[in-house]
Design an enzyme around this catalytic site. Structure first.
Site, PDB file in Angstrom:
ATOM      1  N   THR A   1      -0.003 -20.686 -11.498  1.00  0.00           N
ATOM      2  CA  THR A   1      -1.123 -20.634 -10.853  1.00  0.00           C
ATOM      3  C   THR A   1      -2.120 -19.313 -11.466  1.00  0.00           C
ATOM      4  OG1 THR A   1      -0.496 -21.616  -8.827  1.00  0.00           O
ATOM      5  CG2 THR A   1      -2.548 -20.322  -8.758  1.00  0.00           C
ATOM      6  N   GLY A   2      -3.257 -19.847 -11.588  1.00  0.00           N
ATOM      7  CA  GLY A   2      -4.200 -18.905 -12.104  1.00  0.00           C
ATOM      8  C   GLY A   2      -5.113 -19.344 -13.429  1.00  0.00           C
ATOM      9  N   SER A   3      -6.052 -18.553 -13.929  1.00  0.00           N
ATOM     10  CA  SER A   3      -6.706 -18.843 -14.942  1.00  0.00           C
ATOM     11  C   SER A   3      -5.944 -19.123 -16.303  1.00  0.00           C
ATOM     12  CB  SER A   3      -7.935 -18.013 -15.301  1.00  0.00           C
ATOM     13  OG  SER A   3      -7.354 -16.453 -15.529  1.00  0.00           O
ATOM     14  N   THR A   4      -5.130 -18.323 -16.507  1.00  0.00           N
ATOM     15  CA  THR A   4      -4.188 -18.182 -17.586  1.00  0.00           C
ATOM     16  C   THR A   4      -3.428 -19.662 -17.590  1.00  0.00           C
ATOM     17  OG1 THR A   4      -4.366 -16.082 -17.839  1.00  0.00           O
ATOM     18  CG2 THR A   4      -2.802 -16.956 -19.527  1.00  0.00           C
TER      19      THR A   4
ATOM     20  N   GLY B   1       1.019 -17.177 -15.701  1.00  0.00           N
ATOM     21  CA  GLY B   1       0.622 -15.860 -16.029  1.00  0.00           C
ATOM     22  C   GLY B   1       1.231 -14.566 -15.334  1.00  0.00           C
ATOM     23  N   ALA B   2       0.741 -13.441 -15.373  1.00  0.00           N
ATOM     24  CA  ALA B   2       0.957 -12.172 -14.628  1.00  0.00           C
ATOM     25  C   ALA B   2      -0.090 -11.174 -14.713  1.00  0.00           C
ATOM     26  CB  ALA B   2       2.098 -11.564 -15.390  1.00  0.00           C
ATOM     27  N   ASP B   3      -0.120 -10.628 -13.292  1.00  0.00           N
ATOM     28  CA  ASP B   3      -1.311  -9.609 -13.510  1.00  0.00           C
ATOM     29  C   ASP B   3      -0.864  -8.382 -14.150  1.00  0.00           C
ATOM     30  OD1 ASP B   3      -3.108 -11.022 -11.533  1.00  0.00           O
ATOM     31  OD2 ASP B   3      -1.420 -10.773 -10.070  1.00  0.00           O
TER      32      ASP B   3
ATOM     33  N   GLU C   1       5.124 -19.418  -6.369  1.00  0.00           N
ATOM     34  CA  GLU C   1       5.369 -19.198  -7.760  1.00  0.00           C
ATOM     35  C   GLU C   1       6.869 -18.404  -7.925  1.00  0.00           C
ATOM     36  OE1 GLU C   1       1.055 -17.929  -9.449  1.00  0.00           O
ATOM     37  OE2 GLU C   1       2.345 -16.404  -8.945  1.00  0.00           O
TER      38      GLU C   1
END
Length: 231
Positions: free
Chosen positions: A32-35, A86-88, A107
């Site tokens: 999940t997320g923009s990447t 992705g990852a932060d 996730e």
């Protein structure tokens, strides 16, 4: 290159990796997320190779379905050769902070089933010590204050995540998130075990006990492939 361009670069690299390494007819785990969205968009070109995907959030499910990619419930799937997300933040061992988008629990569940975890990130996400990015903890609402006290006792500053309208942010699981500032996480596996044991914690956004196997890192000179030792 802009950050968005780097995300598109690693999204395409992840689609290329999956196409080269995952057998036709497989089901793919998607984060999940923009990447992760960039990966979904790139994967759509070869969607006919795959039976479908397992999604880690309501938002990801919607994007997959927009591309005509079938979404399976994880309970229907016997094996998942790859999970791409992705990852932060990610450190040199492949341990990550995740959950900036609020999907950390699902996730982590999908990642736990996958044979290979591929992290896709731009170079700004690579760090020596995790913790600059606030550590998300998904909590049962009635335990929020009690968990906040435990966070403070280990030196963290808990902040309740709020939605745009000022009310508490609610996850896809109907729970709340505390974002913990002020930690320098030298032992991600140890801290993950400690926080997950607190009553009322659904999960913590440390992905260390099951970290990334591989990182496709977007840099100014292209995509670096980093492989981590097996956990």
């Amino acid at each position: 290159m802009t950050q968005d361009e780097l995300k598109q670069l690693v999204g395409q690299a992840a689609a290329d990796y999956v196409n080269a390494n995952v057998p036709e007819g497989a089901v793919i785990g998607v984060g999940t997320g923009s990447t992760a969205n960039c990966f979904i968009d790139a994967l759509a070109a070869t969607k006919h190779r795959y039976r479908g995907a397992v999604s880690s959030s309501v938002a990801t499910t919607a994007r997959l379905q927009q591309h005509g990619i079938k979404v399976f419930d994880l309970n229907e799937i016997e094996s998942l050769p790859v999970y791409v997300d992705g990852a932060d933040e990610i450190d040199h061992r492949g341990a990550m902070i995740k959950g900036g988008g609020g999907a950390l629990t699902r996730e982590k569940i999908v990642a736990s089933v996958a044979d290979v975890f591929v992290c896709i990130a731009d170079a700004s996400k690579r760090v020596d010590v995790l913790g600059q990015f606030p550590l998300p903890i998904e909590v049962v609402p009635m335990a929020r204050t009690a968990i906040g006290r435990r966070v403070a006792a280990i030196g963290g500053v808990p902040v309740l995540r709020v939605a745009k309208d000022g009310t508490p942010f609610i996850t896809d699981n109907g729970k709340e998130i505390l974002d913990v500032k002020g930690l320098a996480i030298s032992d991600p596996c140890g801290l993950e075990a400690v926080i997950n044991a607190w009553p009322g914690v659904v999960t913590v956004g440390l992905f260390a006990q099951r970290g990334a196997d591989l990182c496709l890192l977007g840099t100014e000179t292209g995509v670096q492939t980093i492989t981590y030792a097996k956990h």
